[in-house]
Design an enzyme around this catalytic site. Sequence first.
Site, PDB file in Angstrom:
ATOM      1  N   LYS A 136     -12.039 -48.772  10.366  1.00 37.39           N
ATOM      2  CA  LYS A 136     -13.000 -49.871  10.367  1.00 37.39           C
ATOM      3  C   LYS A 136     -12.722 -50.831  11.519  1.00 37.39           C
ATOM      4  O   LYS A 136     -13.645 -51.306  12.184  1.00 37.39           O
ATOM      5  CB  LYS A 136     -12.941 -50.614   9.040  1.00 37.39           C
ATOM      6  CG  LYS A 136     -13.843 -51.859   8.996  1.00 37.39           C
ATOM      7  CD  LYS A 136     -13.815 -52.530   7.645  1.00 37.39           C
ATOM      8  CE  LYS A 136     -14.709 -53.773   7.664  1.00 37.39           C
ATOM      9  NZ  LYS A 136     -14.805 -54.418   6.335  1.00 37.39           N
ATOM     10  N   HIS A 276     -29.363  -6.814  12.539  1.00 42.10           N
ATOM     11  CA  HIS A 276     -30.141  -7.966  12.091  1.00 42.10           C
ATOM     12  C   HIS A 276     -29.971  -8.217  10.594  1.00 42.10           C
ATOM     13  O   HIS A 276     -30.940  -8.448   9.870  1.00 42.10           O
ATOM     14  CB  HIS A 276     -31.617  -7.794  12.458  1.00 42.10           C
ATOM     15  CG  HIS A 276     -31.833  -7.597  13.935  1.00 42.10           C
ATOM     16  ND1 HIS A 276     -31.689  -8.608  14.852  1.00 42.10           N
ATOM     17  CD2 HIS A 276     -32.137  -6.485  14.646  1.00 42.10           C
ATOM     18  CE1 HIS A 276     -31.922  -8.132  16.071  1.00 42.10           C
ATOM     19  NE2 HIS A 276     -32.189  -6.841  15.973  1.00 42.10           N
ATOM     20  N   PHE A 462     -39.042  -4.632  -9.424  1.00 42.46           N
ATOM     21  CA  PHE A 462     -39.902  -3.666 -10.130  1.00 42.46           C
ATOM     22  C   PHE A 462     -41.102  -3.261  -9.291  1.00 42.46           C
ATOM     23  O   PHE A 462     -41.444  -3.901  -8.297  1.00 42.46           O
ATOM     24  CB  PHE A 462     -40.335  -4.202 -11.493  1.00 42.46           C
ATOM     25  CG  PHE A 462     -41.189  -5.445 -11.454  1.00 42.46           C
ATOM     26  CD1 PHE A 462     -42.440  -5.467 -10.848  1.00 42.46           C
ATOM     27  CD2 PHE A 462     -40.759  -6.608 -12.079  1.00 42.46           C
ATOM     28  CE1 PHE A 462     -43.234  -6.598 -10.844  1.00 42.46           C
ATOM     29  CE2 PHE A 462     -41.543  -7.755 -12.085  1.00 42.46           C
ATOM     30  CZ  PHE A 462     -42.781  -7.746 -11.460  1.00 42.46           C
TER      31      PHE A 462
END
Length: 513
Positions: A136, A276, A462
């Site tokens: 700080k 890829h 599916f």
Amino acid sequence: MTTRWALLSVWDKTGLVEFARGLVELGWKLLSTGGTARVLEEAGLPVTHVQEVTGFPEILDGRVKTLHPRIHAGILARRTPEHLKQLEELGIGTIDLVAVNLYPFRETVARPGVTTEEAIDTIDIGGPAMVRAAAKNHEYVTVIVNPSRYSQVLAQLRERGEVDLFTRRMLAAEAFAHTAAYDAAIALYWQREIYGREHLPSFFFLVGEKIQDLRYGENPHQRAAFYRLPGMGSGTLAGSLKLQGKELSYNNLMDLDAAWNLVREFHDPAVAIIKHTNPCGVALGETPAIAYCKALQADPVSAFGGIVGCNRPVDKEMAQEMVKIFLEAVIAPFFTPEALEVLKAKPQVRLVAAGEGQGEGLSWQVRPVSGGFLVQEPDVYDFAEQELKVVTQRKPTEEELKDLLFAWKVVKHVKSNAIVVAKDGVTLGVGAGQMNRVGAARIALEQAKEKARGAILASDAFFPFADTVEEAAKAGITAIIQPGGSIRDEESIACANKYGLAMVFTGVRHFRH
């Protein structure tokens, strides 16, 4: 000349004595605590103990030693007349340099069987307070949390007598990152302790340490870097060691990760050739060399310039096969000395040793989206063979079942919509990333050509219609594995029965976006 004080209190004592000696030679006074002070004294360096400044002993087994106004005021004071006057009235001196690194919390909780008490004992309190205070007040104070910075700071002090403002700002940013990562590790630990690894927390922390800057990202106009997560070591890409070859690119790393994750699905020797992030050839074999040759023959055209992953050490025989074509990179647990000698003939090929650790990696997968990110569990679900549901009149043969399970593991690593054709533990055709499932099937079957006769087919999700089963049957496929769950499952089952195909449902989907 005003006396300058450096507060040194470090867990990692790498380079500490050399740094402290350099400060003393430049006329600095050393202020230190506990073990750090002992190391400096043993090196013959003059040290003032913190308790001599605070007038208060270290208490509570060392939990409280630097949490005192005489320390924090010395760090936080601006060098303005008002602040300096207050310090003078209170008899407090300024501290101009703070070198602190923290208790090894992350290393402690990474150990198997660590107790909660051990974890709590390595939560640093005073260290982060001093680091944050110095960061700080970086306009006046130099803060160092990384021992590798010691030489840089000493060089500036010797050359200029001070550390320049830009460097102090850079060190302050590094310090805040250090404490942020530390607190994130603690928060993550407690979230896991309280809720378990399955809990999605209210705040998600992801902290990485930069391994290297990359030349660019997916394309030359994109900046990129490679980061390692805390605790990631052997068995992970981030914990791997490059043994040979050109610098790894962003795309190389993506493909290497895809190859490594795929081959680790198998217990038998396995090789995957990636382009890829999609596999163009995957095979099992009695040896790595045999598996590699089979994977190469699965699609020799696409394999050119590919990334090879192997779940066994690369030996001389496999290396002799790999030098026959152009490859970008190879990842394996390690490479034998004989293999490395052979691969010297291809010095540009990147060789990456991932090690033989488990390398589980993150508990969650993170993907950025506009304005945020998505988090999910990794797709690691594996079912027992008995969980498969045969839905057709014909059951798969033992050989078909082996290939169905092989292809099911491969299709999980292919971009959706995904179809894999395989036989005898070798992929024959791969349809990846298509907008409709029958299109992916046609690509895979076309690639397999006449080899599709007597082969099997795997689908990551599916079939919405029976058209994929129809295409497979016409190509000579004899068995199919898919999740099931479509409202038109009965149509696909009827089509399979019509052609005498065996079909099994897994009940598990493997979408990969």
